[in-house]
Design an enzyme around this catalytic site. Structure first.
Site, PDB file in Angstrom:
ATOM      1  N   HIS A 121       0.770  -1.137  -0.053  1.00  9.46           N
ATOM      2  CA  HIS A 121       0.078  -0.069  -0.048  1.00  9.46           C
ATOM      3  C   HIS A 121       0.999   1.235  -0.045  1.00  9.46           C
ATOM      4  CE1 HIS A 121      -2.808   2.969   1.842  1.00  9.46           C
ATOM      5  NE2 HIS A 121      -3.806   2.144   1.387  1.00  9.46           N
ATOM      6  N   ASP A 198       3.082  -4.635   7.976  1.00  4.15           N
ATOM      7  CA  ASP A 198       2.003  -3.991   7.824  1.00  4.15           C
ATOM      8  C   ASP A 198       0.688  -4.995   8.014  1.00  4.15           C
ATOM      9  OD1 ASP A 198      -0.423  -2.919   6.659  1.00  4.15           O
ATOM     10  OD2 ASP A 198       0.206  -2.056   4.988  1.00  4.15           O
ATOM     11  N   GLN A 201      -4.539  -5.585   6.763  1.00  3.02           N
ATOM     12  CA  GLN A 201      -5.568  -6.463   6.268  1.00  3.02           C
ATOM     13  C   GLN A 201      -5.689  -7.916   6.701  1.00  3.02           C
ATOM     14  OE1 GLN A 201      -8.132  -5.343   4.114  1.00  3.02           O
ATOM     15  NE2 GLN A 201      -7.331  -3.335   3.458  1.00  3.02           N
ATOM     16  N   LYS A 224     -10.773  -1.474  10.267  1.00  6.61           N
ATOM     17  CA  LYS A 224     -10.899  -2.456   9.177  1.00  6.61           C
ATOM     18  C   LYS A 224     -11.159  -3.794   9.893  1.00  6.61           C
ATOM     19  CE  LYS A 224      -7.356  -0.684   5.996  1.00  6.61           C
ATOM     20  NZ  LYS A 224      -8.266   0.028   4.893  1.00  6.61           N
ATOM     21  N   CYS A 364      -4.802   2.544  -3.728  1.00  9.02           N
ATOM     22  CA  CYS A 364      -3.350   2.797  -3.156  1.00  9.02           C
ATOM     23  C   CYS A 364      -2.362   2.029  -3.468  1.00  9.02           C
ATOM     24  CB  CYS A 364      -3.732   3.075  -1.716  1.00  9.02           C
ATOM     25  SG  CYS A 364      -4.796   4.605  -1.191  1.00  9.02           S
TER      26      CYS A 364
END
Lengths: 407, 157
Positions: A121, A198, A201, A224, A364
């Site tokens: 991202h 990261d 997700q 999220k 993104c």
């Protein structure tokens, strides 16, 4: 497993009808919807406990402080870390920036290598470009294969450049690919690199244990994973966080302030300048409790089931090309695709007219789209309230695209 | 199809999308201008040949959604053969119309009216605007003696 049709009842927004139709929300990768338990927890905090934390000796202030610290403990337990290693931030982007500026600026110098990937991202690319610009370090990227996986041979080659840092995504927001981060972290550590993951997700869909991953920092957002917007977490190893400079400075993070200098508090407050988002932390705890009640293993099973069903049905629509791996074991949370001859925005507009909400564009991830030679794509993404019916409605709506553009 | 959708993807728009005008490259040009909406992935290249104060010919290469392609095609069709002043005026009127301001289209340009349907889809207005803004910026740079410009109709985020 659980019954997603039952779960939907907990989400007030999913009761809304647009144009007389139930909404089909397939943009959970951008932000998830929130169950009433989370919404109520936030309201209850403001109705009963609201006061600023760590200051003033009064009952409400104490309660608020306690709620924030309990939230820290709950989150730490949930991801396998220690309380003082959990730093509250606004979101994943801020967490990555905290590492970029709090660690990168002090520890990177000219010609040092920062290794990231083509799958990232923008929030895990741009902060490193900025740090590189200021320190003279270089950003290198691990290549993505045409199948949408990180090229492991290329990774091994890039590790020979002796990067000081590997910054990589656990689950791709654009392809849904689950990366083998445990193994990749091991390899990075062998050559002495630190590892930032990261997890934005990943946390909504699967069990995350930072000890098992072995990384040095792990970043994620609350919004999220059924939690509210404006609260996120940076987890980091205590010994590394201790050596880092604060990212934001001001009130709440100082020990003593003199006219010409100041000293910092201990972890985690050192990184939490200003009034924290206590209501956000309380909401995030409520989201964790909600996911725990469902069982995170069941959440992953449901996610996998949707992926299998979705891949099968969406791939069957004439003109659709699926991006990313076909094996549901290697995917989580979303399915992206292109529609031959029709731009992703047109597809999204037609779907929206049918009450089906998806994401369209680059998500993104411009370097990734350029790499795959795709101008823009459509992404459908799931969460616990996503049902078989949502996928069926999506496929029905996709047929409308042909009616308009297929003439 | 729902009514607003019908209104956006009108026959005229779809016709321009399927057979865009102004796709013939020009051997000599007086100015060129590039438009790009990075978050959409819309990209547009525009070249113009002028002669005696008239837009003699125009080439537009647009990669993007149906709306941006159709809007670019309509621009090419409309401004070709018009005086620079007239082309500018039309572009300004279209821009105002898309932004929801009160703007009257000249009677002979009723085709452009079909772009109005886009206004019901706020996020798509920038797609329709791209060609017109790119044309106007290019013309302005040319008149001020600047080189090739880069244009976007996405707001800075």
């Amino acid at each position: 497993m659980f019954e997603p049709e039952e779960i939907r009842k907990d989400f007030p927004i999913l009761q809304r009808k647009i144009g007389g139709k139930e909404i089909v929300y397939l943009d959970s990768g951008a932000t998830s919807q929130k169950p009433k338990q989370v919404i109520e927890a936030i309201s209850k905090y403001y109705e009963t406990n609201n006061a600023n934390v760590h200051r003033g000796a009064h009952t409400l202030g104490d309660e608020s402080t306690q709620l924030l610290e309990e939230a820290r403990e709950t989150i730490a337990k949930w991801i396998g870390g220690k309380s003082e290693e959990v730093i509250f931030v606004r979101n994943t982007t801020e967490a990555i920036n905290l590492v970029a500026y709090g660690w990168g600026l002090d520890n990177l110098k000219k010609d040092d290598v920062i290794l990231t990937t083509e799958m990232e991202h923008h929030s895990n690319i741009v902060p490193w470009q900025e740090v590189a610009r200021r320190t003279g370090a270089k950003v290198e990227m691990v290549k993505v294969t045409s199948e949408g996986l990180l090229d492991q041979d290329n990774y091994k080659d890039k590790l020979k450049l002796k990067p000081k840092l590997v910054a990589m995504v656990q689950v791709s927001n654009a392809l849904g690919t689950i990366n083998p981060i445990v193994e990749m972290t091991k390899q990075a550590h062998k050559i002495g690199a630190l590892v930032l993951v990261d997890g934005a997700q990943a946390v909504p869909h699967m069990k995350v244990d930072v000890q098992k991953i072995g990384c040095d920092w792990y970043a994620f957002s609350g919004h999220k994973m059924l939690g509210p917007m404006g609260i996120g977490v940076l987890w980091g190893k205590k010994e590394i966080l201790n050596k880092m400079s604060p990212f934001l400075t001001g009130g709440g993070m100082i020990s003593e302030v003199y006219v010409d200098h100041s000293t910092w508090t201990e972890l985690p407050e050192k990184f939490e300048a200003g009034t924290p988002n206590v209501a956000g932390a309380v909401g995030l705890v409520s989201a964790i409790e909600y996911l725990d009640r469902l069982g995170i293993e069941n959440v992953r099973e449901h996610d996998k089931w949707l992926t299998v069903y979705g891949l099968q049905l969406i791939a069957g629509v004439e003109g659709v090309e699926i991006l990313g791996p076909r094996d549901a074991e290697l995917r989580s949370g979303s399915i992206s695709f292109t529609y031959t001859g029709v731009h992703a925005h047109d597809v999204a507009t037609v779907l929206d007219s049918q009450g089906v909400m998806v994401r369209s564009g680059y998500h993104c991830t411009m370097p990734l789209h350029n790499k795959l030679g795709v101008v823009a794509s459509v992404r459908v993404s799931f969460n616990v309230y996503t049902t078989k019916n949502d996928i069926d409605r999506l496929v029905e709506a996709l047929l409308e695209v042909k009616k308009i553009f297929g003439k | 199809m729902s009514a607003p959708l019908d209104d956006m993807y009108r026959d005229i728009i779809m016709d321009h999308f399927r057979s865009p005008r102004g796709r013939k490259q020009l051997p000599v040009v007086d100015f060129s201008s590039n438009g790009r909406n990075p978050s959409c992935g819309d990209e547009l290249k525009l070249q113009v040949k002028l002669e005696d104060g008239i837009v003699k010919d125009i080439y537009i290469d647009c990669q993007g959604c149906a709306i941006s392609i159709a809007s670019g095609s309509m621009l090419a069709e409309t401004v070709k053969g018009k005086s620079i002043a007239e082309a500018k005026r039309i572009a300004e009127v279209v821009k105002q119309m898309l932004k929801g301001e009160n703007a009257e289209l000249p009677n002979d340009l009723e085709d452009l009216d079909s772009l109005q349907g886009v206004r019901k889809f706020p996020v798509r207005i920038k797609c329709a605007l791209l060609a017109w803004v790119t044309f106007m910026e290019g013309l302005e740079d040319y008149e001020h003696g600047h080189g090739e410009g880069n244009v976007t109709t996405e707001e800075d985020k």
